[in-house]
Each structure stands twice: as structure tokens, then as C-alpha cells.
Scaffold this active site. Structure first.
Site, mmCIF file in Angstrom:
data_model
loop_
_atom_site.group_PDB
_atom_site.id
_atom_site.type_symbol
_atom_site.label_atom_id
_atom_site.label_comp_id
_atom_site.label_asym_id
_atom_site.label_seq_id
_atom_site.Cartn_x
_atom_site.Cartn_y
_atom_site.Cartn_z
ATOM 1 N N ASP A 15 0.863 -1.170 0.000
ATOM 2 C CA ASP A 15 0.000 0.000 0.000
ATOM 3 C C ASP A 15 0.908 1.230 0.000
ATOM 4 O O ASP A 15 2.035 1.169 0.511
ATOM 5 C CB ASP A 15 -0.874 -0.022 1.256
ATOM 6 N N ALA A 16 0.422 2.357 -0.531
ATOM 7 C CA ALA A 16 1.274 3.553 -0.610
ATOM 8 C C ALA A 16 1.045 4.528 0.550
ATOM 9 O O ALA A 16 1.942 4.776 1.364
ATOM 10 C CB ALA A 16 1.050 4.264 -1.938
ATOM 11 N N TYR A 17 -0.178 5.070 0.646
ATOM 12 C CA TYR A 17 -0.442 6.168 1.585
ATOM 13 C C TYR A 17 -0.568 5.652 3.019
ATOM 14 O O TYR A 17 -1.489 4.916 3.341
ATOM 15 C CB TYR A 17 -1.690 6.940 1.157
ATOM 16 N N ARG A 46 -7.759 12.788 6.291
ATOM 17 C CA ARG A 46 -7.522 11.378 6.021
ATOM 18 C C ARG A 46 -8.791 10.543 6.235
ATOM 19 O O ARG A 46 -9.136 9.687 5.429
ATOM 20 C CB ARG A 46 -6.387 10.865 6.918
ATOM 21 N N ASN A 123 -4.796 3.310 -3.952
ATOM 22 C CA ASN A 123 -5.994 4.067 -4.310
ATOM 23 C C ASN A 123 -5.659 5.259 -5.208
ATOM 24 O O ASN A 123 -6.529 5.771 -5.912
ATOM 25 C CB ASN A 123 -6.655 4.608 -3.035
#
Lengths: 229, 229
Positions: A15-17, A46, A123
Site C-alpha cells: 500500500d502507498a499512503y 484522512r 488508491n
């Protein structure tokens, strides 16, 4: 703190964020303007960003993550009574230049040296994630960068996780998926990946239908978990 | 505060939790035990309860609202460091006896007298909502009580709102849908109902793909909105 042995892992998908990139860094960098509102703004931003991805997916009203991120910021600013278009622009630009977490680059290097395939499953839109990885200096580490934009529905819908299977050509159980977002880790577990929840924020385990296979505090703990010395 | 004319409304459909029934009342009634944690517990409990409905729906892992409500309570109690099984049982029982908001009974009476069909469309299981309506003394007011349990997916998925169309035999645009949950109001708008957001909690409008047609502060404002004097 749970541990599990991960055997025969071919690929690590991240996952990135929140996992590679610190989504709190824009508000922190704009603290000169935000002052004591910085933390609250980041938290509501967020929270709403995630809610909007879930709600839009369920309603059948997909919109790209860049738009959703801007709409969540609008909500957060309104909640805190902040009307400042220049600040909004600045925060959105800073979202394209998030700080990477300090354990990221070293871990990716170890994985690459060990011959593990690496990918991002995010996402974010392709443009957002490309900018963020380039600005964070980690764009050279990945074999694939996969965005939900391709399937037009957000995590934790199974078709998102399926993207990684299809594009990496690896079986589910040969993929180790890492996320600091507990719900994302659980979604990936429910899908059938081997899953590591990187609990950076020291949160309780979400009570959903599945559990991650392992819990770590930093990505530095990942290589030994999948058998890399 | 926006207003719109609602013409030829045949049926009023209500969300239950937050709109008719006060989901903060269990923690308030258990304040003797919860003390200063009462508000925080109620807030995390509700937030997680909703999140879990969205996440389970997206993952394809439906579980009944009674289970989800209990799992969200477990998360909330862990967040606040409360380990007290007796308190957990008490809060769950109180969730079956939520206080109705003070504007509810009088409004429903006016609608029934005017020949408007009335229904509840809720995430709650049939057993939960039957107990809650009976305990609140409002069970006699409804022509139908419809639960997502029938379609095994939660709001705001369109198949939930479709339930009301199918069971009330009224066209979408002849149904006025009321919710205090902005995201639910928006989901219903996106589906095609006439929608009233009862903004009981004085929140900003969620930035999603649609908007409610009208915003009110109390259900007492509903009858004039649909043309009942």
C-alpha cells in the site's frame, strides 16, 4: 504482536499512503499557516478521504483519488472553519510530495537484492502516485505500480487485489501484502494474500471478518519475516 | 439551510439510527460506569460501526448489524482501555432500547393522519429494529419496516434503497427519504429519491457525488416541506 512464517514469497506488494508515504506530512509542513489546527486537519482529511472512497464505491459513483482527496480536504477545512484557497492549493501540491517513512528505501533495497518482485497497489491515480514516488526518491524500486483507477472501484473490493495477481503473474499465497491501514490488511487477507499489517500508528486491530498474518511496527521487520537474512 | 418543494409525495421513508433513535443514549445512560469516557466511547463506537458496514459490504463479507455493532463496541472499548464484559452486555442491551428523538412521534402522527405511507429503511436486523421501535413506543406508526438484512449488503448500496421502491410500490420520485446521516442522504439522492437531510448534529455537508434536496434541523420541519399543513 503476532508472527507467522511466510514461505515461498515471490512478490511483496505495498500500500502507498500511510505505508510508504506519510500522509500527515503536508499539514506538518504547512504548520506555519495551520498552527494548532495542523493535526486535527490532517486527521479529518484522512478520515474523510477514506470514507469517501468506501462510500463512492458502494454507491457506484467512482471518482479519481485526486478529486476525492480534494473533496475530503474541503470538508476538513470547513470542519475547522478555515477558508483559505491558497492554503488548499498548497496542501494539495504537498500531497504530491509526501515524505517517505525512514524505513522504506532500505527495505525495498534489501527485497530487490534478494530477487523479490515489488509493487505498489494504491488508491491513488497513476499521476498522483508517480509524482509522489518520484519526489520521495523511491520510483526506481518497483516492478509495477498498480492503481485502483484501472478497475474504477476502491479498496477493499476484491477486484483491486486481483489486479496484483493478474499483473505480477504470481499466485495469491505467493504474494506478501503490506499495509499500515488495518482495514486494507484485512481486506487483502480476506482476498487470500499473505498479509503483514505494519501498525505504524499503534492502533487496535479492527474487528472484521479476517486478520492479518503478521503485525510489525516498521517495514525493517519485513525481510526476515519472508526468509531474507 | 436549503429548501425545495416536494410534490406528490406518497411515502416517507426514514433511516432509523441517528434519525429516529438516538445512538448516543446507551453511553449516556451508562455514564455512571463510563464517566468522562462516555462521549468518546459513543463516538468511536458509532464511527467504527459505520466503517465496518461499508468495509464488509465492499469486501463481500456481510455480517448482521447486531454482530457489527458488537464488534465496533469491542474496538471502541479497546481504544479507551476499557475491559469490562458486564458493561459491554449492558451497552448492547441498551442499544435495543434507544431513546427516540423528541420530534419523532408527533411528526409520524401528522404524516399518518395525512394519509402518507411511512416506512423505516435500516441497517439494523429485523430483530434489533423491532425491539428498538417497540421500546421507543413508535412501532405502531409504520406501514413497513425494511432491513438491509434482506439484501445482505449495507447502505449506501443502491439495492438497499431499491427495497423501499419494491415494497412500497411507489416510484422513486414519489418517495421522500429522511436521514440524519449525510452520507445516507447522499446515497439516497444518488439513487433517485427526494431526500431530506435532517442535520441534527450540525455537521458540514459531505462532499460526494450528489446532494440532499433539503436540509432541516428537526423532523418537525418535514410535514410542511411535503405540503402538509
Amino acid at each position: 504482536m503476532s508472527e507467522a512464517r511466510f514461505e515461498n514469497i515471490e512478490a511483496c506488494v505495498f500500500d502507498a499512503y500511510g505505508t510508504l508515504l506519510d500522509f500527515d506530512s503536508p499539514a506538518r509542513r504547512a504548520k506555519d499557516t495551520l498552527g494548532k489546527n495542523a493535526e486535527a486537519l490532517s486527521s479529518v482529511w484522512r478520515q474523510k478521504q477514506l470514507e469517501y472512497t468506501w462510500l463512492r464505491s458502494l454507491m457506484g459513483a467512482y471518482a479519481p483519488f485526486w478529486q476525492v482527496t480534494g473533496e475530503a480536504l474541503d470538508y476538513a477545512m470547513e470542519t475547522l472553519g478555515i477558508a483559505d484557497n491558497e492554503l488548499r492549493q498548497r496542501l494539495m501540491q504537498l500531497y504530491l510530495a509526501l515524505n517517505p517513512f525512514p524505513d522504506v528505501a532500505a527495505t525495498l533495497k534489501v527485497l530487490k537484492q534478494a530477487g523479490i518482485k515489488t509493487a505498489i497497489l494504491t488508491n491513488g491515480t497513476p499521476e498522483m502516485i508517480a509524482a509522489a514516488c518520484s519526489n520521495a526518491g523511491i520510483d526506481g524500486f518497483f516492478d509495477a505500480i498498480l492503481s485502483v483507477d484501472e478497475v474504477q472501484i476502491y479498496k477493499p473490493h476484491p477486484s483491486v487485489y486481483q489486479l496484483a495477481v493478474d499483473r505480477l503473474g504470481a499466485a495469491k499465497e505467493r504474494i506478501s501484502f503490506q499495509s499500515s491501514n488495518c482495514w486494507d490488511a484485512i481486506g487483502a487477507s480476506h482476498f487470500g494474500f499473505r498479509v503483514v499489517w505494519c501498525n505504524r500508528y499503534d492502533q487496535p486491530l479492527d474487528q472484521l471478518s479476517a486478520k492479518p498474518d503478521a503485525v510489525i511496527k516498521s517495514l525493517a521487520e519485513l525481510p526476515p519475516l519472508i526468509g531474507i537474512k
